[in-house]
Write a protein that holds these residues in place. Structure first.
Motif, PDB file in Angstrom:
ATOM      1  N   ILE A 113       2.180   9.062  -2.976  1.00 34.18           N
ATOM      2  CA  ILE A 113       2.946   9.021  -4.421  1.00 34.18           C
ATOM      3  C   ILE A 113       2.059   9.976  -5.089  1.00 34.18           C
ATOM      4  O   ILE A 113       1.002   9.995  -5.135  1.00 34.18           O
ATOM      5  CB  ILE A 113       2.887   7.373  -4.887  1.00 34.18           C
ATOM      6  N   ILE A 145       2.214   8.536 -11.025  1.00 36.57           N
ATOM      7  CA  ILE A 145       1.318   7.502 -11.431  1.00 36.57           C
ATOM      8  C   ILE A 145       0.969   7.666 -12.789  1.00 36.57           C
ATOM      9  O   ILE A 145       1.001   6.621 -13.505  1.00 36.57           O
ATOM     10  CB  ILE A 145      -0.014   7.656 -10.564  1.00 36.57           C
ATOM     11  N   LYS A 146       0.686   8.759 -13.188  1.00 38.23           N
ATOM     12  CA  LYS A 146       0.522   9.031 -14.563  1.00 38.23           C
ATOM     13  C   LYS A 146       1.584   8.455 -15.614  1.00 38.23           C
ATOM     14  O   LYS A 146       1.223   8.050 -16.709  1.00 38.23           O
ATOM     15  CB  LYS A 146       0.506  10.464 -14.903  1.00 38.23           C
ATOM     16  N   PHE A 199       8.652   3.314  -5.190  1.00 35.69           N
ATOM     17  CA  PHE A 199       8.202   1.964  -4.888  1.00 35.69           C
ATOM     18  C   PHE A 199       9.183   0.889  -4.549  1.00 35.69           C
ATOM     19  O   PHE A 199       8.630  -0.118  -4.138  1.00 35.69           O
ATOM     20  CB  PHE A 199       7.558   1.347  -6.264  1.00 35.69           C
ATOM     21  N   VAL A 215     -13.101   5.141  -6.426  1.00 32.96           N
ATOM     22  CA  VAL A 215     -12.178   5.964  -7.204  1.00 32.96           C
ATOM     23  C   VAL A 215     -12.804   6.525  -8.857  1.00 32.96           C
ATOM     24  O   VAL A 215     -13.633   5.405  -9.319  1.00 32.96           O
ATOM     25  CB  VAL A 215     -11.022   4.791  -7.650  1.00 32.96           C
ATOM     26  N   LYS A 274       2.588  -5.488 -10.772  1.00 33.30           N
ATOM     27  CA  LYS A 274       1.910  -5.534  -9.592  1.00 33.30           C
ATOM     28  C   LYS A 274       1.545  -3.993  -8.852  1.00 33.30           C
ATOM     29  O   LYS A 274       0.437  -4.151  -8.188  1.00 33.30           O
ATOM     30  CB  LYS A 274       3.023  -5.702  -8.500  1.00 33.30           C
ATOM     31  N   ILE A 275       2.337  -3.057  -9.032  1.00 29.62           N
ATOM     32  CA  ILE A 275       1.899  -1.780  -8.496  1.00 29.62           C
ATOM     33  C   ILE A 275       0.653  -1.041  -9.149  1.00 29.62           C
ATOM     34  O   ILE A 275      -0.281  -0.664  -8.368  1.00 29.62           O
ATOM     35  CB  ILE A 275       3.247  -0.771  -8.913  1.00 29.62           C
ATOM     36  N   LEU A 276       0.480  -1.422 -10.597  1.00 31.45           N
ATOM     37  CA  LEU A 276      -0.799  -1.039 -11.099  1.00 31.45           C
ATOM     38  C   LEU A 276      -1.804  -2.070 -10.898  1.00 31.45           C
ATOM     39  O   LEU A 276      -2.930  -1.778 -11.369  1.00 31.45           O
ATOM     40  CB  LEU A 276      -0.468  -0.795 -12.641  1.00 31.45           C
ATOM     41  N   GLY A 277      -1.594  -3.104 -10.228  1.00 34.18           N
ATOM     42  CA  GLY A 277      -2.777  -3.914  -9.875  1.00 34.18           C
ATOM     43  C   GLY A 277      -3.263  -4.908 -11.407  1.00 34.18           C
ATOM     44  O   GLY A 277      -4.241  -5.444 -11.361  1.00 34.18           O
ATOM     45  N   LEU A 278      -1.994  -5.114 -12.058  1.00 36.65           N
ATOM     46  CA  LEU A 278      -2.402  -5.816 -13.341  1.00 36.65           C
ATOM     47  C   LEU A 278      -2.018  -7.429 -12.927  1.00 36.65           C
ATOM     48  O   LEU A 278      -2.077  -8.138 -13.966  1.00 36.65           O
ATOM     49  CB  LEU A 278      -1.652  -5.260 -14.706  1.00 36.65           C
ATOM     50  N   PRO A 338       2.352   3.605 -16.261  1.00 39.24           N
ATOM     51  CA  PRO A 338       1.935   2.888 -17.689  1.00 39.24           C
ATOM     52  C   PRO A 338       2.615   3.105 -18.635  1.00 39.24           C
ATOM     53  O   PRO A 338       2.826   1.945 -19.436  1.00 39.24           O
ATOM     54  CB  PRO A 338       0.350   3.534 -17.785  1.00 39.24           C
ATOM     55  N   ASP A 387       0.965  -1.362  -0.239  1.00 44.60           N
ATOM     56  CA  ASP A 387      -0.097   0.006   0.080  1.00 44.60           C
ATOM     57  C   ASP A 387       0.878   1.192  -0.166  1.00 44.60           C
ATOM     58  O   ASP A 387       1.323   1.608   1.068  1.00 44.60           O
ATOM     59  CB  ASP A 387      -0.874   0.048   1.353  1.00 44.60           C
ATOM     60  N   GLN A 388       0.935   1.785  -1.190  1.00 44.25           N
ATOM     61  CA  GLN A 388       1.842   2.943  -1.253  1.00 44.25           C
ATOM     62  C   GLN A 388       1.163   4.222  -1.200  1.00 44.25           C
ATOM     63  O   GLN A 388       0.029   4.513  -1.894  1.00 44.25           O
ATOM     64  CB  GLN A 388       2.782   3.090  -2.664  1.00 44.25           C
ATOM     65  N   LYS A 389       1.451   5.075  -0.387  1.00 43.35           N
ATOM     66  CA  LYS A 389       0.630   6.276   0.053  1.00 43.35           C
ATOM     67  C   LYS A 389       1.509   7.603  -0.257  1.00 43.35           C
ATOM     68  O   LYS A 389       2.851   7.311  -0.108  1.00 43.35           O
ATOM     69  CB  LYS A 389       0.405   6.421   1.563  1.00 43.35           C
TER      70      LYS A 389
END
Lengths: 217, 217
Positions: A6, A11-12, A55, A190, A76-80, A15, A2-4
């Motif tokens: 950032i 984030i943009k 991260f 979200v 993983k970070i992006l939840g993929l 991807p 859980d990264q808070k």
DNA sequence: TAGATTGTTAATCGATTAACAATC
DNA sequence: TAGATTGTTAATCGATTAACAATC
């Protein structure tokens, strides 16, 4: 996990890193340095290193980054690294176009349902997914573990529908309607906006501004 | 008319101001202060005043902004005071969805042509626009005063097509293909990207991060 | 070990917010 | 005129870039 804290800017960019790493992976490249990647992507090496270090230390001094490893970590970070069940609410042209986009599925976003209010569409199938009426939504969401709803409705209906979706447990809305849902929905929902007409206006602004002018720099 | 050196962040916000002003106009509101607008839009009044003052003093001390006037001025800045001819290249689901979007037309973006490489689509009509084969592109662009091309092709074909479009006089590309055209095209060609799968990944990231967590502030 | 390249701190740059004098 | 609200300057905050010590 859980990264808070950032920044949105980081984030943009994630991807896009993920995309370039995927291409390198396909090309059989094993390792890459921030310098090399920065050249390809036309960003500074400093930025790449800063971004990734939000991260964790994915690289190794003197070596660079292992392409496969970094690709996996960003996934993983992006939840993929897991599947997200998605429904599309609004089966007009755009909704159907999204349903037909097979590439989302490859990233783990699975379209499990397609909904509309128009009875004419009832039972029509798009890529094997039958269009359902919106009165079936509450039950469907509960029974199908729906996380994400793409909202491809006219703005007039979008707000009410968004509330209904959230009330029934949807946690994320991919909003194509030209309205600011995030200002009205609970803060833990979200919202990601895709405002096509605003995008087109920015294009038009730049066309106005740069066109005909000699590019400085 | 030609504003240089205005930050991307400001431009990104302009269409949203325009939208809110349009809504106020429809609601019959004549004047609005930066403070009032800031409350509705959930941004600071300071930012609104700063942003607008990049383009000129549209307000009046002690009064605020005239809604109709400001709306018109922003339209001019964004180039919405004239018609832009647009073609859509790639008549798949997304291309057809865009062609069916009547609301772009209302902002002055007129779809004058629809193109594809697939001969099966030849002659098919979407909203009265007949799908043409891409070999007709060069002549069509010249004879129809095409400024903007929406690229809704698979990434593999996008780059080559973009070059062709630009060679034939297209000045702006609305790019839906998952590739960075701007890195390859001449700098005076305007590119605006709509990378849907990247948008979906950001949604997924936030879902990962905020979900279940008590929202702080 | 020497060379390469990261992780991270410090410096710079740009964007946002606050404050207030100008002025309608 | 007095009150309101802008336009604009100054202060703050955050993001990007540069530099370099740590380390593989």
């Amino acid at each position: 996990m859980d990264q808070k804290g950032i920044s949105r800017a980081v984030i943009k960019r994630l991807p896009r890193y993920y995309r370039y790493l995927g291409e390198l992976l396909e090309a059989g490249v094993e390792r890459i340095s921030s310098g090399e990647l920065s050249e390809r992507m036309k960003v500074t090496a400093s930025q790449i290193r800063q971004d990734l270090n939000n991260f964790g230390g994915f690289g190794q001094q003197g070596y660079g980054y292992n392409v496969r490893h970094l690709h996996t970590e960003i996934a993983k970070i992006l939840g993929l690294d897991r599947t997200h069940n998605m429904i599309i609410v609004g089966a007009g042209n755009l909704g159907q176009a999204l349903a037909n986009y097979a590439s989302f599925e490859r990233s783990g976003f699975k379209t499990v349902g397609l909904f509309d209010v128009n009875p004419v569409l009832k039972g029509v199938s798009v890529r094997g997914i039958e269009i359902r009426m919106t009165d079936e939504l509450p039950e469907f969401i509960r029974t199908h573990n729906v996380e994400i709803a793409a909202l491809t409705l006219p703005k007039t209906k979008a707000l009410e529908m968004a509330k209904c979706l959230v009330d029934n447990g949807v946690k994320a809305i991919w909003n194509f309607a030209l309205t600011d849902l995030n200002l009205i929905l609970p803060k833990d929902v979200v919202v990601e906006n895709v405002h096509l007409s605003e995008s087109l206006m920015r294009l038009s602004y730049n066309l106005n501004t740069y066109s005909g002018e000699e590019h400085k720099k």
